[in-house]
Design a protein around this motif. Sequence first.
Motif, PDB file in Angstrom:
ATOM      1  N   HIS A 192       0.813  -1.212   0.000  1.00  0.00           N
ATOM      2  CA  HIS A 192       0.000   0.000   0.000  1.00  0.00           C
ATOM      3  C   HIS A 192       0.848   1.265   0.000  1.00  0.00           C
ATOM      4  O   HIS A 192       0.445   2.284  -0.584  1.00  0.00           O
ATOM      5  CB  HIS A 192      -0.947   0.001   1.196  1.00  0.00           C
ATOM      6  CG  HIS A 192      -2.105  -0.923   1.017  1.00  0.00           C
ATOM      7  ND1 HIS A 192      -2.565  -1.731   2.020  1.00  0.00           N
ATOM      8  CD2 HIS A 192      -2.896  -1.186  -0.059  1.00  0.00           C
ATOM      9  CE1 HIS A 192      -3.590  -2.441   1.582  1.00  0.00           C
ATOM     10  NE2 HIS A 192      -3.810  -2.129   0.318  1.00  0.00           N
ATOM     11  N   SER A 243     -10.007   6.312  -8.191  1.00  0.00           N
ATOM     12  CA  SER A 243      -9.484   6.441  -6.830  1.00  0.00           C
ATOM     13  C   SER A 243     -10.000   7.743  -6.235  1.00  0.00           C
ATOM     14  O   SER A 243     -10.077   8.767  -6.921  1.00  0.00           O
ATOM     15  CB  SER A 243      -7.953   6.442  -6.839  1.00  0.00           C
ATOM     16  OG  SER A 243      -7.440   6.766  -5.549  1.00  0.00           O
ATOM     17  N   ALA A 251     -15.752  -0.632  -2.518  1.00  0.00           N
ATOM     18  CA  ALA A 251     -14.774   0.275  -1.914  1.00  0.00           C
ATOM     19  C   ALA A 251     -13.585  -0.573  -1.491  1.00  0.00           C
ATOM     20  O   ALA A 251     -13.761  -1.611  -0.825  1.00  0.00           O
ATOM     21  CB  ALA A 251     -15.365   1.008  -0.723  1.00  0.00           C
ATOM     22  N   TYR A 252     -12.379  -0.151  -1.892  1.00  0.00           N
ATOM     23  CA  TYR A 252     -11.160  -0.829  -1.461  1.00  0.00           C
ATOM     24  C   TYR A 252     -10.285   0.210  -0.778  1.00  0.00           C
ATOM     25  O   TYR A 252     -10.039   1.294  -1.312  1.00  0.00           O
ATOM     26  CB  TYR A 252     -10.405  -1.447  -2.638  1.00  0.00           C
ATOM     27  CG  TYR A 252      -9.102  -2.081  -2.201  1.00  0.00           C
ATOM     28  CD1 TYR A 252      -9.093  -3.349  -1.629  1.00  0.00           C
ATOM     29  CD2 TYR A 252      -7.894  -1.393  -2.306  1.00  0.00           C
ATOM     30  CE1 TYR A 252      -7.903  -3.909  -1.182  1.00  0.00           C
ATOM     31  CE2 TYR A 252      -6.706  -1.952  -1.861  1.00  0.00           C
ATOM     32  CZ  TYR A 252      -6.730  -3.216  -1.299  1.00  0.00           C
ATOM     33  OH  TYR A 252      -5.552  -3.779  -0.839  1.00  0.00           O
ATOM     34  N   TYR A 253      -9.771  -0.136   0.398  1.00  0.00           N
ATOM     35  CA  TYR A 253      -9.060   0.828   1.221  1.00  0.00           C
ATOM     36  C   TYR A 253      -7.552   0.656   1.083  1.00  0.00           C
ATOM     37  O   TYR A 253      -7.007  -0.417   1.363  1.00  0.00           O
ATOM     38  CB  TYR A 253      -9.495   0.696   2.677  1.00  0.00           C
ATOM     39  CG  TYR A 253     -10.983   0.934   2.819  1.00  0.00           C
ATOM     40  CD1 TYR A 253     -11.487   2.223   2.819  1.00  0.00           C
ATOM     41  CD2 TYR A 253     -11.880  -0.138   2.877  1.00  0.00           C
ATOM     42  CE1 TYR A 253     -12.849   2.451   2.895  1.00  0.00           C
ATOM     43  CE2 TYR A 253     -13.236   0.082   2.955  1.00  0.00           C
ATOM     44  CZ  TYR A 253     -13.720   1.378   2.960  1.00  0.00           C
ATOM     45  OH  TYR A 253     -15.073   1.604   3.018  1.00  0.00           O
ATOM     46  N   VAL A 274      -5.998   4.625   5.465  1.00  0.00           N
ATOM     47  CA  VAL A 274      -7.090   5.193   6.269  1.00  0.00           C
ATOM     48  C   VAL A 274      -6.485   6.017   7.387  1.00  0.00           C
ATOM     49  O   VAL A 274      -5.388   5.712   7.885  1.00  0.00           O
ATOM     50  CB  VAL A 274      -8.012   4.095   6.845  1.00  0.00           C
ATOM     51  CG1 VAL A 274      -8.670   3.305   5.719  1.00  0.00           C
ATOM     52  CG2 VAL A 274      -7.252   3.161   7.771  1.00  0.00           C
ATOM     53  N   PRO A 307     -13.392   0.781   7.796  1.00  0.00           N
ATOM     54  CA  PRO A 307     -12.333   0.654   6.792  1.00  0.00           C
ATOM     55  C   PRO A 307     -11.026   0.190   7.430  1.00  0.00           C
ATOM     56  O   PRO A 307     -10.734   0.516   8.581  1.00  0.00           O
ATOM     57  CB  PRO A 307     -12.181   2.083   6.247  1.00  0.00           C
ATOM     58  CG  PRO A 307     -13.319   2.866   6.804  1.00  0.00           C
ATOM     59  CD  PRO A 307     -13.731   2.190   8.066  1.00  0.00           C
ATOM     60  N   ARG A 349      -7.670   9.672   3.634  1.00  0.00           N
ATOM     61  CA  ARG A 349      -8.394   8.404   3.442  1.00  0.00           C
ATOM     62  C   ARG A 349      -8.356   8.119   1.941  1.00  0.00           C
ATOM     63  O   ARG A 349      -9.000   8.791   1.151  1.00  0.00           O
ATOM     64  CB  ARG A 349      -9.828   8.551   3.939  1.00  0.00           C
ATOM     65  CG  ARG A 349     -10.710   7.311   3.853  1.00  0.00           C
ATOM     66  CD  ARG A 349     -12.111   7.705   4.329  1.00  0.00           C
ATOM     67  NE  ARG A 349     -13.038   6.596   4.455  1.00  0.00           N
ATOM     68  CZ  ARG A 349     -13.769   6.121   3.442  1.00  0.00           C
ATOM     69  NH1 ARG A 349     -13.653   6.649   2.229  1.00  0.00           N
ATOM     70  NH2 ARG A 349     -14.621   5.132   3.652  1.00  0.00           N
ATOM     71  N   THR A 380      -8.812   5.539  -1.295  1.00  0.00           N
ATOM     72  CA  THR A 380      -9.543   4.339  -1.713  1.00  0.00           C
ATOM     73  C   THR A 380      -9.469   4.164  -3.217  1.00  0.00           C
ATOM     74  O   THR A 380      -9.160   5.093  -3.970  1.00  0.00           O
ATOM     75  CB  THR A 380     -11.024   4.432  -1.306  1.00  0.00           C
ATOM     76  OG1 THR A 380     -11.600   5.594  -1.917  1.00  0.00           O
ATOM     77  CG2 THR A 380     -11.184   4.507   0.192  1.00  0.00           C
ATOM     78  N   ALA A 394     -12.221   2.445  -6.060  1.00  0.00           N
ATOM     79  CA  ALA A 394     -13.585   1.934  -6.204  1.00  0.00           C
ATOM     80  C   ALA A 394     -13.821   1.557  -7.662  1.00  0.00           C
ATOM     81  O   ALA A 394     -13.112   2.016  -8.561  1.00  0.00           O
ATOM     82  CB  ALA A 394     -14.600   2.978  -5.749  1.00  0.00           C
TER      83      ALA A 394
END
Length: 603
Positions: A424, A508, A530-532, A535, A568, A593, A595, A597
């Motif tokens: 990430h 994103s 939704a992909y995190y 956060v 999340p 935050r 993400t 999607a």
Amino acid sequence: MAPKPLFLLERAVAALQQGDAAAARTVLDQVLARDDRQPDALRLLGTLERDAGNASAAETLWRRSLAVQPRQPDLLNNLGNLLLRQGLEADAVECLQQALDCEPDHVQAAYNLARALHRLGRFDDAASALARALALPGGPRASMLQLRAILEQQADRLHDALHTLDEALALAPASGALHHNRAVLLQRLERPQEALAGHERARALGADDAHARYNRGNTLQSLGRAQAALDAYRSALQAEPRHGLALYDLARLRWRLGEADFDAELRALEAADPASALAPGLRGHLLLRASRPAEAAHAFRTALAREDAAGFHDGLARALSLQGRHEDALALHARAVAAAPGNVELRVNQAASQLAARHFAQARDCAADAHERAPAHQMAIAVMVSALRALGDPRADAWEDTERLVHVVDLEPPAGFADMEDFHAQLARELAPLHRDRREPLDQTLRRGTQTLGNLFDQGHPLVDALRQRIAGAVDSYVRGLPADAPAAWLGRRGSASAAWRFAASWSSRLGRGGFHTNHVHPQGWISSAYYVQVPPAVADPRLQAGWIQFGQPDVDAGIVPRRTVQPRPGRLVLFPSYLWHGTTPFDDADARLTIAFDVVPA
């Protein structure tokens, strides 16, 4: 002795070949003075009227000729083409079909029939007529291939369309229009550098009208060249001051760049063209999305003073509903629906305002009617279900079964990464340059943040592609495992349990301090997500639930609370039906935050 009609017709044809229309008209008038039913004279005189721009006179003369001699395939084709230019597509189809009945191998009539059917939205029939034309010798091959590419794009067969345009360009390499079409297609394929080269080639070949300049602006925007995109949109407006798309996208881009007078061009046109409803109508729509309903209402009133259109009544109704003026809003919605009873969107907006007014039975019935007319309309489903729930109707439970229909899975890191933290961190660095705007898009649901442009999964970002593979496996499992008793109108789109699906859109979002997503649905999806990636620390507190995603609460104050919230965390993927209301709560934290999607639709 007076000349015989045949001799006079020969003289008329000779005059036409020499470019002497006046002499030809004089001779043809002589023929018709003797016999006002002479079909060739009527046909030729009709051609003269068409060439002079007198479409109505040409149609009358040609129809008189056909009344005497019906089997004239060339004339039927010409008449069909004339009707097509006047926007009379259904009449054109009838004429062109008659031409083909007379001469099945009439390639031009087959091509024109395909054009007419395409304009009527009968795409499958248009493709069949075009295939017939392409199977015949002769005809405008490059133009026919151009139409085939358009039909392939509308069927979402983008790579086939690109191949077809390359075939057309092999026949007509100096066609600016074809180079422009190819550039627009490359833009859709998320290949903006190639698209820009195509736009420059098209412009060098003379394709430099307002629409070409507008499309070039879209490509420049995708490349992050905001000032050049603004210049391109303004150049389009110099060529065509009332180019609606250029006006709209210029304002949207200026909004994202943080320019306070984002609608200046629209206001200038509104003042300069007091008879046109275009500018105030567009301003009203944009101001609604900017959460400025009072200004939007004023803009729609101005538009209505200039044009009594159903869409403007609807826009004013939505603006008044947002201000709590529910009865005034509902009266305007009724006028809009009465003026355009076949428009499902107007019915859905009416139902949403009924929900906001807490007229739940009316909202249920109106939304159910819209759902029956358009079963895949996600907002119609959302409003209908919310109304059912407000009425205590247990039918809402199947649609809002958030425990089974909202799927939460924590993904494993892609191959080559020891853990999600490392993945990430690198993914966030890959996404950072794509968040180039100063504020959120005007027509999206996020507040106090930014969103990437285009289809993220098709842009060739290596780490995004690695994540996409992990996501695809999770979507496969979700689709296969959908409960058999899920609402048939939604589950039925899947087909068999192993039915294929595809990504329809992906992007994103990055929210800063105080950022959130308003409650919304995804109108173009079947399954959404939704992909995190990252956060903020604030999401860790289960009591505050800051920055959490929530499901089941509509975007109006109807006394309906969320059904479920999900915390999340990096690596977490949440999948859910696209019709399900969802949004997020604000958070007070310096960390962003971040993400990704996407929407999924059946293949």
